[in-house]
Design a protein around this motif. Structure first.
Motif, PDB file in Angstrom:
ATOM      1  N   ASN A 333      -8.218 -12.368  -2.320  1.00  0.00           N
ATOM      2  CA  ASN A 333      -8.719 -13.570  -2.996  1.00  0.00           C
ATOM      3  C   ASN A 333      -7.996 -14.824  -2.494  1.00  0.00           C
ATOM      4  OD1 ASN A 333      -6.397 -12.642  -4.376  1.00  0.00           O
ATOM      5  ND2 ASN A 333      -7.033 -13.535  -6.329  1.00  0.00           N
ATOM      6  N   ILE A 334      -7.801 -14.835  -1.164  1.00  0.00           N
ATOM      7  CA  ILE A 334      -7.245 -15.995  -0.458  1.00  0.00           C
ATOM      8  C   ILE A 334      -8.150 -16.288   0.736  1.00  0.00           C
ATOM      9  CG2 ILE A 334      -5.258 -16.964   0.769  1.00  0.00           C
ATOM     10  CD1 ILE A 334      -3.486 -14.927  -0.681  1.00  0.00           C
ATOM     11  N   ALA A 335      -8.577 -17.518   0.891  1.00  0.00           N
ATOM     12  CA  ALA A 335      -9.442 -17.901   2.005  1.00  0.00           C
ATOM     13  C   ALA A 335      -8.701 -17.803   3.340  1.00  0.00           C
ATOM     14  CB  ALA A 335      -9.952 -19.328   1.804  1.00  0.00           C
ATOM     15  N   ASP A 336      -9.454 -17.571   4.410  1.00  0.00           N
ATOM     16  CA  ASP A 336      -8.918 -17.548   5.784  1.00  0.00           C
ATOM     17  C   ASP A 336      -7.720 -16.609   5.911  1.00  0.00           C
ATOM     18  OD1 ASP A 336     -10.800 -19.511   6.606  1.00  0.00           O
ATOM     19  OD2 ASP A 336      -9.524 -21.072   5.754  1.00  0.00           O
ATOM     20  N   ASN A 337      -7.854 -15.419   5.352  1.00  0.00           N
ATOM     21  CA  ASN A 337      -6.738 -14.479   5.320  1.00  0.00           C
ATOM     22  C   ASN A 337      -7.014 -13.223   6.147  1.00  0.00           C
ATOM     23  OD1 ASN A 337      -4.124 -13.765   4.445  1.00  0.00           O
ATOM     24  ND2 ASN A 337      -4.946 -12.506   2.792  1.00  0.00           N
ATOM     25  N   HIS A 338      -7.870 -13.344   7.175  1.00  0.00           N
ATOM     26  CA  HIS A 338      -8.216 -12.173   7.973  1.00  0.00           C
ATOM     27  C   HIS A 338      -7.098 -11.757   8.935  1.00  0.00           C
ATOM     28  CE1 HIS A 338     -12.306 -11.723   6.587  1.00  0.00           C
ATOM     29  NE2 HIS A 338     -12.503 -13.017   6.733  1.00  0.00           N
ATOM     30  N   GLY A 339      -6.098 -12.594   9.101  1.00  0.00           N
ATOM     31  CA  GLY A 339      -4.987 -12.227   9.979  1.00  0.00           C
ATOM     32  C   GLY A 339      -4.282 -10.960   9.557  1.00  0.00           C
ATOM     33  N   ILE A 340      -4.347 -10.648   8.257  1.00  0.00           N
ATOM     34  CA  ILE A 340      -3.672  -9.450   7.747  1.00  0.00           C
ATOM     35  C   ILE A 340      -4.344  -8.176   8.265  1.00  0.00           C
ATOM     36  CG2 ILE A 340      -5.078  -9.298   5.643  1.00  0.00           C
ATOM     37  CD1 ILE A 340      -1.299  -8.548   5.921  1.00  0.00           C
ATOM     38  N   GLU A 341      -5.603  -8.269   8.655  1.00  0.00           N
ATOM     39  CA  GLU A 341      -6.334  -7.075   9.077  1.00  0.00           C
ATOM     40  C   GLU A 341      -5.691  -6.398  10.283  1.00  0.00           C
ATOM     41  OE1 GLU A 341     -10.805  -5.742  10.581  1.00  0.00           O
ATOM     42  OE2 GLU A 341     -10.559  -7.565   9.393  1.00  0.00           O
ATOM     43  N   LYS A 342      -5.275  -7.182  11.242  1.00  0.00           N
ATOM     44  CA  LYS A 342      -4.654  -6.614  12.446  1.00  0.00           C
ATOM     45  C   LYS A 342      -3.384  -5.854  12.099  1.00  0.00           C
ATOM     46  CE  LYS A 342      -3.295  -7.867  17.155  1.00  0.00           C
ATOM     47  NZ  LYS A 342      -3.164  -8.979  18.140  1.00  0.00           N
ATOM     48  N   GLU A 343      -2.597  -6.385  11.172  1.00  0.00           N
ATOM     49  CA  GLU A 343      -1.361  -5.708  10.768  1.00  0.00           C
ATOM     50  C   GLU A 343      -1.661  -4.412  10.027  1.00  0.00           C
ATOM     51  OE1 GLU A 343       2.048  -8.444   9.614  1.00  0.00           O
ATOM     52  OE2 GLU A 343       0.319  -9.710   9.133  1.00  0.00           O
ATOM     53  N   LEU A 344      -2.673  -4.435   9.171  1.00  0.00           N
ATOM     54  CA  LEU A 344      -3.053  -3.230   8.437  1.00  0.00           C
ATOM     55  C   LEU A 344      -3.540  -2.145   9.388  1.00  0.00           C
ATOM     56  CD1 LEU A 344      -4.996  -4.918   5.480  1.00  0.00           C
ATOM     57  CD2 LEU A 344      -2.800  -3.731   5.302  1.00  0.00           C
ATOM     58  N   ILE A 345      -4.373  -2.542  10.343  1.00  0.00           N
ATOM     59  CA  ILE A 345      -4.904  -1.582  11.305  1.00  0.00           C
ATOM     60  C   ILE A 345      -3.793  -0.977  12.158  1.00  0.00           C
ATOM     61  CG2 ILE A 345      -6.313  -1.373  13.400  1.00  0.00           C
ATOM     62  CD1 ILE A 345      -8.317  -3.268  12.088  1.00  0.00           C
ATOM     63  N   SER A 346      -2.819  -1.791  12.531  1.00  0.00           N
ATOM     64  CA  SER A 346      -1.694  -1.279  13.327  1.00  0.00           C
ATOM     65  C   SER A 346      -0.977  -0.152  12.610  1.00  0.00           C
ATOM     66  CB  SER A 346      -0.706  -2.410  13.643  1.00  0.00           C
ATOM     67  OG  SER A 346      -1.285  -3.364  14.493  1.00  0.00           O
ATOM     68  N   LEU A 347      -0.828  -0.277  11.295  1.00  0.00           N
ATOM     69  CA  LEU A 347      -0.147   0.762  10.529  1.00  0.00           C
ATOM     70  C   LEU A 347      -0.985   2.032  10.423  1.00  0.00           C
ATOM     71  CD1 LEU A 347       1.658  -1.088   7.592  1.00  0.00           C
ATOM     72  CD2 LEU A 347       2.650  -0.021   9.606  1.00  0.00           C
ATOM     73  N   VAL A 348      -2.274   1.903  10.131  1.00  0.00           N
ATOM     74  CA  VAL A 348      -3.076   3.123   9.998  1.00  0.00           C
ATOM     75  C   VAL A 348      -3.243   3.822  11.352  1.00  0.00           C
ATOM     76  CG1 VAL A 348      -4.278   2.480   7.871  1.00  0.00           C
ATOM     77  CG2 VAL A 348      -5.234   1.788  10.063  1.00  0.00           C
ATOM     78  N   LYS A 349      -3.228   3.046  12.425  1.00  0.00           N
ATOM     79  CA  LYS A 349      -3.250   3.668  13.755  1.00  0.00           C
ATOM     80  C   LYS A 349      -1.939   4.383  14.051  1.00  0.00           C
ATOM     81  CE  LYS A 349      -6.603   0.850  16.283  1.00  0.00           C
ATOM     82  NZ  LYS A 349      -6.799  -0.124  17.398  1.00  0.00           N
ATOM     83  N   LYS A 350      -0.846   3.796  13.612  1.00  0.00           N
ATOM     84  CA  LYS A 350       0.474   4.384  13.851  1.00  0.00           C
ATOM     85  C   LYS A 350       0.546   5.806  13.311  1.00  0.00           C
ATOM     86  CE  LYS A 350       5.339   3.691  12.542  1.00  0.00           C
ATOM     87  NZ  LYS A 350       6.282   2.798  11.799  1.00  0.00           N
TER      88      LYS A 350
END
Length: 368
Positions: A333-350
């Protein structure tokens, strides 16, 4: 037999170990990025049909101090388009419309040269070339626009951006037109149709379509960052009340029910319909778009579905791999917050949880 049992137990132990460490690292990341006393994020990861992560961090409402949880209802923004597309698919299944119907069948007052060329399939693939209604709104306007007014505005246009069906251009206008088409074809208000034919059959009891003044249970309010980086209220705009392109409010819990409906074909086979209604995306994405989804599939990788949602106070992302019963989901519920997606994906890939090799992040820039 003992060796088989040993390796089976070893595999299960490794899977549990990976899950525990993934949960620990995701917790750490989310608590680093989001203050528990401000707006935040809810994340879900499903592997082989099993929920292995489901948590919210931060506040759903800074005024009431209600915390985010798996039951918090976020505005989906463009993730809503997959629901509008499903309405159209169901109406096609019922024989009430065809993907090859043009606009004039439903809107006889539409400018004839445009209305004759644009078909339902063009709207479902962002290949209609229909004008962006946002560009026609006067700067001084303060009241929210609704789908019917969008259609009335567009019906007077004598031009399109390109010949319908020839290329991809992301269009909120197209899905506003589809919302009105649902009403015309079904003879029911859009809210009633989507509730009766999608939400109720799938048990999505807390999911709502935004209507000004009507209650949304466990509603997450939207926020944005000002120039100083501080969070400020940013829940609504003049374009955030159109239903067809972005008005679904749902939670992790209810979206999981929608996901199960999709992968088990409870309403219709999405994969079958995508073979009928899709368009190739411009390079270098190498993907396709259809029915409210960016998607990819090749000889070695199964179908993977992806979409994001962005609006004045929300940032969302969804990835589904139906055959592998995989779901990756975040609502913020924060605008322009898609930058977090790359970090989340890095962890699930790890931890070898991410179940596709396709890179969908480049497609975020294809939406608006």
């Amino acid at each position: 037999m003992r060796k088989i049992l040993f390796f089976l137990l070893l595999f299960v132990d490794n899977l549990l170990f990976a899950q525990m460490n993934l949960e620990k690292d995701l917790d750490q990341l989310l608590h680093q990025r989001f203050d528990k006393n401000q707006a935040g994020i809810a994340v879900m990861v499903v592997k082989e049909g099993k929920v292995i992560y489901k948590k919210g961090v931060g506040m759903a409402n800074a005024d009431t101090k209600e915390p985010l949880s798996s039951q918090s209802n976020f505005r989906m923004a463009s993730v809503s388009k997959q629901f509008t597309a499903m309405c159209i698919m169901l109406l096609a299944k019922q024989g009430r419309l065809s993907y090859d119907d043009n606009l004039l069948r439903f809107f006889p007052d539409f400018e004839a040269t445009v209305g004759k060329k644009i078909k339902v399939r063009h709207l479902l693939t962002h290949s209609s070339g229909i004008w962006d209604y946002e560009n026609s709104l006067p700067e001084e306007r303060t009241t929210q626009i609704l789908d019917a007014e969008v259609v009335a505005m567009l019906s007077k246009e004598t031009r399109t951006y390109f010949e319908p069906g020839t290329t991809f251009r992301y269009s909120n206008s197209g899905f506003c037109v589809l919302e009105q088409m649902v009403e015309k074809a079904s003879g029911m208000p859009y809210v009633d149709f989507i509730t009766k034919h999608i939400f109720k059959p799938l048990g999505m009891s807390s999911t709502r379509i935004y209507e000004a003044g009507k209650d949304i249970p466990h509603r997450a309010m939207g926020y944005a960052k000002n120039k100083q980086g501080a969070l400020i209220a940013s829940d609504q705009s003049i374009t955030s009340a159109t239903k067809g392109d972005g008005c679904v409010y749902t939670s992790l819990e209810d979206y999981y029910k929608w996901y199960n409906g999709l992968i088990n074909n409870k309403l219709i086979s999405l994969e079958v319909e995508l073979k009928k209604v899709a368009i190739q995306l411009p390079s270098p994405s190498q993907g396709q778009y259809g029915l409210g989804w960016f998607f990819q599939k090749n000889e070695t990788e199964p179908l993977a579905l992806y979409h994001t949602g962005s609006t004045c106070g929300f940032s969302n992302g969804v990835l589904v791999v139906p055959s592998r019963k995989y779901l990756f989901l975040y609502f913020s519920n924060i605008a322009d917050n898609h930058g977090i997606e790359k970090e989340l994906i890095s962890l699930v890939k790890k931890y070898n949880v991410y179940d596709t090799s396709f890179d969908f992040l480049k497609m975020v820039n294809l939406t608006n």
